[in-house]
Design a protein around this motif. Sequence first.
Motif, PDB file in Angstrom:
ATOM      1  N   LYS A 240       0.870  -0.856   0.035  1.00  0.00           N
ATOM      2  CA  LYS A 240       0.180   0.407  -0.253  1.00  0.00           C
ATOM      3  C   LYS A 240       1.008   1.417   0.289  1.00  0.00           C
ATOM      4  O   LYS A 240       2.053   1.219   1.756  1.00  0.00           O
ATOM      5  CB  LYS A 240      -0.938  -0.063   1.431  1.00  0.00           C
ATOM      6  N   SER A 241       1.007   2.041  -0.908  1.00  0.00           N
ATOM      7  CA  SER A 241       1.636   2.987  -0.898  1.00  0.00           C
ATOM      8  C   SER A 241       1.323   3.895   0.200  1.00  0.00           C
ATOM      9  O   SER A 241       2.263   4.587   0.290  1.00  0.00           O
ATOM     10  CB  SER A 241       0.957   4.144  -2.445  1.00  0.00           C
ATOM     11  N   HIS A 242       0.156   3.978   0.462  1.00  0.00           N
ATOM     12  CA  HIS A 242       0.077   5.522   1.597  1.00  0.00           C
ATOM     13  C   HIS A 242       1.206   4.942   3.214  1.00  0.00           C
ATOM     14  O   HIS A 242       1.696   5.808   3.519  1.00  0.00           O
ATOM     15  CB  HIS A 242      -1.071   5.679   2.020  1.00  0.00           C
ATOM     16  N   ASN A 243       1.394   3.344   2.602  1.00  0.00           N
ATOM     17  CA  ASN A 243       2.654   3.224   4.072  1.00  0.00           C
ATOM     18  C   ASN A 243       4.182   3.522   4.281  1.00  0.00           C
ATOM     19  O   ASN A 243       4.250   3.708   4.647  1.00  0.00           O
ATOM     20  CB  ASN A 243       2.357   1.984   4.424  1.00  0.00           C
ATOM     21  N   TYR A 244       3.631   3.876   2.804  1.00  0.00           N
ATOM     22  CA  TYR A 244       4.897   4.966   2.533  1.00  0.00           C
ATOM     23  C   TYR A 244       5.303   6.510   2.924  1.00  0.00           C
ATOM     24  O   TYR A 244       6.122   7.415   2.919  1.00  0.00           O
ATOM     25  CB  TYR A 244       6.127   4.882   1.548  1.00  0.00           C
ATOM     26  N   ASP A 245       4.132   7.091   3.307  1.00  0.00           N
ATOM     27  CA  ASP A 245       4.011   8.395   3.705  1.00  0.00           C
ATOM     28  C   ASP A 245       5.323   8.716   4.053  1.00  0.00           C
ATOM     29  O   ASP A 245       6.057  10.195   4.420  1.00  0.00           O
ATOM     30  CB  ASP A 245       2.508   8.688   3.803  1.00  0.00           C
ATOM     31  N   TRP A 246       5.118   8.243   5.416  1.00  0.00           N
ATOM     32  CA  TRP A 246       6.917   8.757   6.678  1.00  0.00           C
ATOM     33  C   TRP A 246       7.318   9.198   6.383  1.00  0.00           C
ATOM     34  O   TRP A 246       8.628   9.815   6.773  1.00  0.00           O
ATOM     35  CB  TRP A 246       6.265   7.467   7.972  1.00  0.00           C
ATOM     36  N   LEU A 247       7.789   8.226   4.807  1.00  0.00           N
ATOM     37  CA  LEU A 247       9.330   8.497   4.080  1.00  0.00           C
ATOM     38  C   LEU A 247       9.598   9.566   2.666  1.00  0.00           C
ATOM     39  O   LEU A 247      10.462  10.364   2.950  1.00  0.00           O
ATOM     40  CB  LEU A 247       9.515   6.582   3.743  1.00  0.00           C
ATOM     41  N   ARG A 248       8.242   9.924   3.081  1.00  0.00           N
ATOM     42  CA  ARG A 248       7.897  11.327   1.342  1.00  0.00           C
ATOM     43  C   ARG A 248       7.681  11.972   2.249  1.00  0.00           C
ATOM     44  O   ARG A 248       8.686  13.024   1.998  1.00  0.00           O
ATOM     45  CB  ARG A 248       6.377  10.369   0.483  1.00  0.00           C
ATOM     46  N   ALA A 249       7.745  12.519   3.684  1.00  0.00           N
ATOM     47  CA  ALA A 249       7.207  13.555   4.366  1.00  0.00           C
ATOM     48  C   ALA A 249       9.074  14.121   4.734  1.00  0.00           C
ATOM     49  O   ALA A 249       9.604  14.585   4.729  1.00  0.00           O
ATOM     50  CB  ALA A 249       7.804  13.306   5.571  1.00  0.00           C
ATOM     51  N   LEU A 250      10.392  12.770   4.406  1.00  0.00           N
ATOM     52  CA  LEU A 250      11.444  13.382   4.851  1.00  0.00           C
ATOM     53  C   LEU A 250      12.338  13.668   3.636  1.00  0.00           C
ATOM     54  O   LEU A 250      13.080  14.504   3.138  1.00  0.00           O
ATOM     55  CB  LEU A 250      12.042  11.960   5.615  1.00  0.00           C
ATOM     56  N   GLY A 251      10.980  13.948   1.803  1.00  0.00           N
ATOM     57  CA  GLY A 251      11.236  14.496   0.589  1.00  0.00           C
ATOM     58  C   GLY A 251      12.442  13.187  -0.745  1.00  0.00           C
ATOM     59  O   GLY A 251      12.184  13.581  -1.370  1.00  0.00           O
TER      60      GLY A 251
ATOM     61  N   SER B 165      20.929   7.574   3.339  1.00  0.00           N
ATOM     62  CA  SER B 165      20.224   8.708   1.960  1.00  0.00           C
ATOM     63  C   SER B 165      21.381  10.107   1.923  1.00  0.00           C
ATOM     64  O   SER B 165      22.108  10.085   1.928  1.00  0.00           O
ATOM     65  CB  SER B 165      19.339   9.213   3.135  1.00  0.00           C
ATOM     66  N   ARG B 166      21.189  10.263   0.507  1.00  0.00           N
ATOM     67  CA  ARG B 166      21.600  11.328   0.245  1.00  0.00           C
ATOM     68  C   ARG B 166      21.475  12.400   0.027  1.00  0.00           C
ATOM     69  O   ARG B 166      21.768  14.212  -0.116  1.00  0.00           O
ATOM     70  CB  ARG B 166      21.648  11.157  -1.484  1.00  0.00           C
ATOM     71  N   LEU B 167      19.827  12.514   0.855  1.00  0.00           N
ATOM     72  CA  LEU B 167      19.532  13.078   1.003  1.00  0.00           C
ATOM     73  C   LEU B 167      19.540  13.957   3.054  1.00  0.00           C
ATOM     74  O   LEU B 167      19.204  15.132   3.112  1.00  0.00           O
ATOM     75  CB  LEU B 167      17.341  13.581   1.387  1.00  0.00           C
ATOM     76  N   HIS B 168      19.961  13.264   3.831  1.00  0.00           N
ATOM     77  CA  HIS B 168      19.860  13.335   5.049  1.00  0.00           C
ATOM     78  C   HIS B 168      20.835  12.353   5.985  1.00  0.00           C
ATOM     79  O   HIS B 168      20.710  11.162   5.729  1.00  0.00           O
ATOM     80  CB  HIS B 168      18.661  12.407   5.794  1.00  0.00           C
ATOM     81  N   PRO B 169      22.187  12.706   5.762  1.00  0.00           N
ATOM     82  CA  PRO B 169      23.186  12.046   6.142  1.00  0.00           C
ATOM     83  C   PRO B 169      22.286  11.736   7.536  1.00  0.00           C
ATOM     84  O   PRO B 169      21.574  11.888   8.445  1.00  0.00           O
ATOM     85  CB  PRO B 169      24.765  13.197   6.314  1.00  0.00           C
ATOM     86  N   GLY B 170      23.424  10.069   7.719  1.00  0.00           N
ATOM     87  CA  GLY B 170      23.051   9.596   8.886  1.00  0.00           C
ATOM     88  C   GLY B 170      21.705   8.750   9.030  1.00  0.00           C
ATOM     89  O   GLY B 170      21.415   8.220  10.324  1.00  0.00           O
ATOM     90  N   LEU B 171      21.533   8.556   7.397  1.00  0.00           N
ATOM     91  CA  LEU B 171      20.141   7.920   7.526  1.00  0.00           C
ATOM     92  C   LEU B 171      20.267   7.113   6.928  1.00  0.00           C
ATOM     93  O   LEU B 171      20.046   7.191   5.038  1.00  0.00           O
ATOM     94  CB  LEU B 171      18.615   8.750   7.413  1.00  0.00           C
ATOM     95  N   TYR B 172      19.769   5.809   6.544  1.00  0.00           N
ATOM     96  CA  TYR B 172      20.484   4.129   6.205  1.00  0.00           C
ATOM     97  C   TYR B 172      19.119   3.829   5.685  1.00  0.00           C
ATOM     98  O   TYR B 172      18.692   3.965   6.234  1.00  0.00           O
ATOM     99  CB  TYR B 172      20.961   3.819   6.713  1.00  0.00           C
ATOM    100  N   PHE B 173      19.185   3.439   4.271  1.00  0.00           N
ATOM    101  CA  PHE B 173      18.114   2.452   4.506  1.00  0.00           C
ATOM    102  C   PHE B 173      18.798   0.773   3.703  1.00  0.00           C
ATOM    103  O   PHE B 173      19.948   0.368   3.308  1.00  0.00           O
ATOM    104  CB  PHE B 173      16.953   2.938   2.768  1.00  0.00           C
ATOM    105  N   ALA B 174      18.119  -0.760   4.441  1.00  0.00           N
ATOM    106  CA  ALA B 174      17.972  -1.129   3.659  1.00  0.00           C
ATOM    107  C   ALA B 174      16.854  -2.847   3.589  1.00  0.00           C
ATOM    108  O   ALA B 174      16.133  -2.184   4.452  1.00  0.00           O
ATOM    109  CB  ALA B 174      19.486  -1.823   5.021  1.00  0.00           C
ATOM    110  N   GLY B 175      17.275  -3.368   2.726  1.00  0.00           N
ATOM    111  CA  GLY B 175      15.655  -4.485   2.652  1.00  0.00           C
ATOM    112  C   GLY B 175      14.909  -4.363   1.109  1.00  0.00           C
ATOM    113  O   GLY B 175      15.532  -3.157   0.417  1.00  0.00           O
ATOM    114  N   GLU B 176      13.335  -5.148   1.235  1.00  0.00           N
ATOM    115  CA  GLU B 176      12.616  -4.557   0.852  1.00  0.00           C
ATOM    116  C   GLU B 176      12.113  -2.813   0.393  1.00  0.00           C
ATOM    117  O   GLU B 176      11.097  -2.845   0.218  1.00  0.00           O
ATOM    118  CB  GLU B 176      11.602  -5.742   0.894  1.00  0.00           C
TER     119      GLU B 176
END
Length: 409
Positions: free
Chosen positions: A170-181, A366-377
């Motif tokens: 569900k797309s809306h479940n990514y909104d909290w990450l969209r809020a970071l740009g 993240s190229r937008l926020h230093p110190g923020l990382y992502f992994a997996g699905e």
Amino acid sequence: MNIIVIGGGAAGYFGAIACAEANPKAQVTILEKSSKLLSKVKVSGGGRCNVTHHCFTPTVFAQHYPRGAKQLKEAFKAFGAAETVAWFEQRGVKLKAEPDGRMFPVTDNSQTIIDCLQREAARTGVTVKTGIAVERIVPVPEKGGYTLYLNNGKELQADRVLVSSGGNPKSHNYDWLRALGHSIQEPVPSLFTFNVPGSPLKELQGVSVPQARVRIAGHKLEYEGPLLITHWGYSGPAVLKLSAWGARLFHGMGYRFTALVSWVHEQTEESLRGHLQDFRQAHPKKVVTSNPLFGLPQRLWKALTGIAGISEEVKWAELPAKNTNKLVEALLRMPVDVDGKTTFKEEFVTCGGLDLSQINMKTMESRLHPGLYFAGEVLDIDGITGGFNFQAAWTTGYLAGRAMAAPIS
């Protein structure tokens, strides 16, 4: 240094352990919103856990990802299948390869992998908390780091954050990450089976062929592999892998399209006609329906001859040309009208997620926020069946974990 890992799945655990090993002074905490840890590891491979794939060439391994292949090539050179096998073996878990390349623990039990990861997390001092969901991540520019707002109304401070919250349909479940740009590639299902309500073969559920080719009418998309007939339509690796490569195409079609099945994938029309003619001349008195060719199961051969309009008593010498033509069609390109999909067991995979152009794939930062990382699905990466999705989780988790462990300048 305080590090928070969001999500207690394969990527989260691997990232947390890699970080804690590389920097024993770091305080590493995994937050899992549900009560279950490593739930996909538990159900993978029918409860055996398909850890990775027996392919130790990074560029070849990367070819098994409909999304993320280009970006993963370098990542696999840093930590690929060979490193995964060594990682588990160094911790007492030996893996074995099956003929199709899938790799499992020799115990054939996914609990072996879960126990290993949880043991390593405990050994390296990783704290694990369940029932805690992160609802918002807010950068704190003046101090550095992040404030995490939780579902229980509390807040946490973190110097670095790893988001390994998994994919979501569900797309809306990514909104909290969209809020970071961050941009999100819209999620659509991948790795599913084909529903064929009008299938003339539904009575053959459970019948399979070791190698068939499935092609999508009007498109170049096709895949070869084992094919399984089910009571709802078609499954097996040929269909599942095709669904991964065509995930966005099929979504755009509303999961309604025509597939063409070749039960004799190694044959061209010319060679197939020649083979049928040779058999006819060599065995003119044999009954067509009761003498399967090409190693096909008896029940399937009988059904295909029935589709070709060949009655049960007709001998090869008596077979009319029009029925021969219909048999060639049924063997080489049997049309299948797909109308809908079914999730493959509990091993659902989502195509889509965080746009990879905004991630440094060497560190998963993240190229937008230093110190923020992502992994997996949570990333827009997905592989076909065979251990590829877990390998992407191990790789991205490991790279993120090692990068997060570096001292803060």
